[in-house]
Scaffold this motif. Structure first.
Motif, PDB file in Angstrom:
ATOM      1  N   UNK A 369       0.918  -1.085   0.230  1.00 58.51           N
ATOM      2  CA  UNK A 369       0.045   0.027  -0.045  1.00 58.51           C
ATOM      3  C   UNK A 369       0.977   1.065  -0.134  1.00 58.51           C
ATOM      4  N   UNK A 370       1.154   2.229  -0.750  1.00 56.26           N
ATOM      5  CA  UNK A 370       1.345   3.135  -1.586  1.00 56.26           C
ATOM      6  C   UNK A 370       1.106   4.632  -0.626  1.00 56.26           C
ATOM      7  N   UNK A 371      -0.133   4.372  -0.186  1.00 62.02           N
ATOM      8  CA  UNK A 371      -0.745   5.673   0.434  1.00 62.02           C
ATOM      9  C   UNK A 371      -2.124   5.617   0.144  1.00 62.02           C
ATOM     10  N   UNK A 372      -3.101   6.062   0.842  1.00 63.02           N
ATOM     11  CA  UNK A 372      -4.721   6.096   0.077  1.00 63.02           C
ATOM     12  C   UNK A 372      -5.098   5.070  -0.641  1.00 63.02           C
ATOM     13  N   UNK A 373      -5.651   5.489  -1.317  1.00 67.02           N
ATOM     14  CA  UNK A 373      -6.421   4.542  -2.438  1.00 67.02           C
ATOM     15  C   UNK A 373      -5.146   4.265  -3.569  1.00 67.02           C
ATOM     16  N   UNK A 374      -3.348   4.695  -3.273  1.00 68.30           N
ATOM     17  CA  UNK A 374      -2.731   4.112  -4.101  1.00 68.30           C
ATOM     18  C   UNK A 374      -2.291   2.715  -3.600  1.00 68.30           C
ATOM     19  N   UNK A 375      -1.759   2.041  -4.820  1.00 67.09           N
ATOM     20  CA  UNK A 375      -0.324   0.266  -5.015  1.00 67.09           C
ATOM     21  C   UNK A 375       0.382   0.309  -5.523  1.00 67.09           C
ATOM     22  N   UNK A 376       1.515  -0.154  -4.965  1.00 66.15           N
ATOM     23  CA  UNK A 376       2.486  -0.783  -5.364  1.00 66.15           C
ATOM     24  C   UNK A 376       3.289  -1.872  -5.685  1.00 66.15           C
TER      25      UNK A 376
END
Length: 457
Positions: A369-376
């Protein structure tokens, strides 16, 4: 091996004598004339070992020992009671109070130094873990109740003896406090000791195998190196006892075995082992929390940064198989979910998205989880074509099946994905992520719910 030793005795001549012996062996010494001062110094100065006289005014050695073992800041410090009292009840009282050993005056200097070295080894092994546990406790990751449950647990005891009848007697006695099993085959015992064993009770007088060599093997293997060993010895075999302590035996009990003393010494060893386990488990949990996103249980940004840096460093050394790809994924219209259904629903969507993401990447891939609704997703050893294929699979698995909320609502959720692949020597983690982020932006601008590959410029 040197250490700081606190000597506690109300008779100045006894203190000076012990000081001279210890300092000749390069130990640093502290002294306390009574139990009250000893407790204060133990908390403040944190000695490595405490040599404690029993017969003192105001507070006797047994009570000092009990208080030190009950205090969170001193319970880890090994205590050797030294006294002129030599009765069975005196030894048992000392062991029950939490002492690690009980030596009678006049003290055998060689035995004392051997016991000191053995206990200092144990103390030093847990010092670093204890420091880290303290950090976790300040952060609220551990508490006293958890510790108390750990040290009060019943232990798993393995008895190794070439005499089955004697082993059964030991098992019957120790079985009143612990779960016990015995083994007469040293090879089988070594394998069992690698499992969930809290204490090995070893007959050092065994004739069918070399018990000292067995201890050496136990200490050689990583899986058994920390396993406590309580050895049964012949009281007159001083050289064997000293060699056993040198090899790593934690404690000894002489024959004929006083079963109450055996049980008391076993409890002490198991408590010490439980404390070490508690520290290691706390450290493992702290490390896991440091790199894990609490909502999704995926790895977090800190984990990604570390492993992406490592992967790109390998890539920049020029190995063809060390190509690196990343997927950056952004849930479409996520703000609309929060605004319409509330933040609890948003958390549900995040968790379900993380679950689908984890199920549709490979075992070697690292979803974060990259942050909030962002993923990597970090994809080591993966070229652009394979990364694109996996990205499309994730996108379709998200879009094709609605997300079910706890209140019964079904939500259609889509994701925009950017794909980037390392471009050779000179590429950096930052530029790789930037290209993937540019792919996400382009996917959003061109209608969302799609995968865009951003090739190197």
């Amino acid at each position: 091996m040197t250490a700081r030793v606190l000597i506690v005795d109300d008779i100045a001549a006894n203190v000076r004598l012990l000081q001279a012996k210890l300092e000749a062996e390069y130990y640093e010494t502290l002294t306390a004339p009574n139990g009250r001062i000893a407790i204060e110094m133990a908390i403040e100065d944190q000695p490595d070992i405490i040599l404690l006289d029993v017969m003192m005014p105001e507070i006797d050695g047994y009570e000092v020992c009990r208080q030190l073992k009950e205090h969170a800041e001193t319970r880890h410090i090994p205590i050797i009671l030294i006294t002129a009292l030599d009765g069975r009840e005196d030894r048992l009282s000392g062991l029950e109070a939490g002492a690690d050993d009980f030596l009678t005056k006049p003290v055998d200097d060689v035995v004392l130094m051997a016991r000191l070295r053995a206990l200092v080894r144990l103390k030093q092994m847990v010092d670093d873990l204890r420091a880290r546990e303290s950090s976790s406790r300040r952060a609220g990751l551990t508490d006293q109740a958890v510790y108390d449950r750990q040290i009060s647990a019943t232990g798993n005891v393995l008895i190794l003896d070439d005499n089955a009848r004697q082993a059964e007697r030991l098992m019957m006695q120790l079985g009143e406090d612990h779960r016990c099993a015995y083994e007469t085959d040293p090879e089988k015992a070594l394998k069992i000791a690698a499992g969930r064993v809290d204490l090995v009770v070893l007959n050092l007088t065994a004739k069918a195998f070399d018990a000292l060599r067995w201890v050496a093997h136990l200490r050689t293997h990583e899986a058994t190196r920390q396993r406590p060993v309580l050895a049964i010895i012949n009281a007159d075999e001083r050289k064997v006892m000293l060699k056993a302590l040198e090899l790593g035996v934690n404690d000894v009990v002489p024959r004929p075995v006083d079963m109450l003393e055996l049980r008391a010494r076993a409890r002490t060893q198991i408590k010490r082992k439980r404390y070490g386990d508690f520290l290691r488990n706390t450290l493992d949990r702290s490390l896991e929390l440091a790199i894990t996103d609490p909502l999704t249980h995926l790895n977090n940004r800190r984990f990604l940064d570390h492993h992406l840096n490592l992967a790109m460093a390998r890539h920049n050394r020029g190995a063809a198989e060390d190509v690196v790809s990343v997927l950056m994924l952004d849930i479409d219209h996520f703000k609309r979910v929060n605004d319409t259904y509330g933040h609890d629903a948003g958390d549900e969507v995040i968790r379900e998205f993380a679950r689908r993401l984890s199920l549709n990447v490979r075992a070697i891939d690292m979803p974060c989880r990259f942050g909030g609704e962002e993923f990597v997703v970090l994809m080591p050893g993966t070229d652009q074509a394979d990364a694109l294929h996996i990205a499309e699979r994730v996108r379709s698995q998200v879009a094709d099946t609605p997300f079910a909320l706890a209140d019964g609502h079904l939500l259609d959720v889509t994701v925009s994905v950017g794909v980037a692949t390392s471009r050779g020597v000179g590429d950096s983690p930052e530029s790789l992520l930037k290209r993937a982020d540019e792919g996400v932006y382009e996917a959003k601008q061109s209608g969302r719910n799609r995968v865009i590959v951003r090739a190197a410029a």
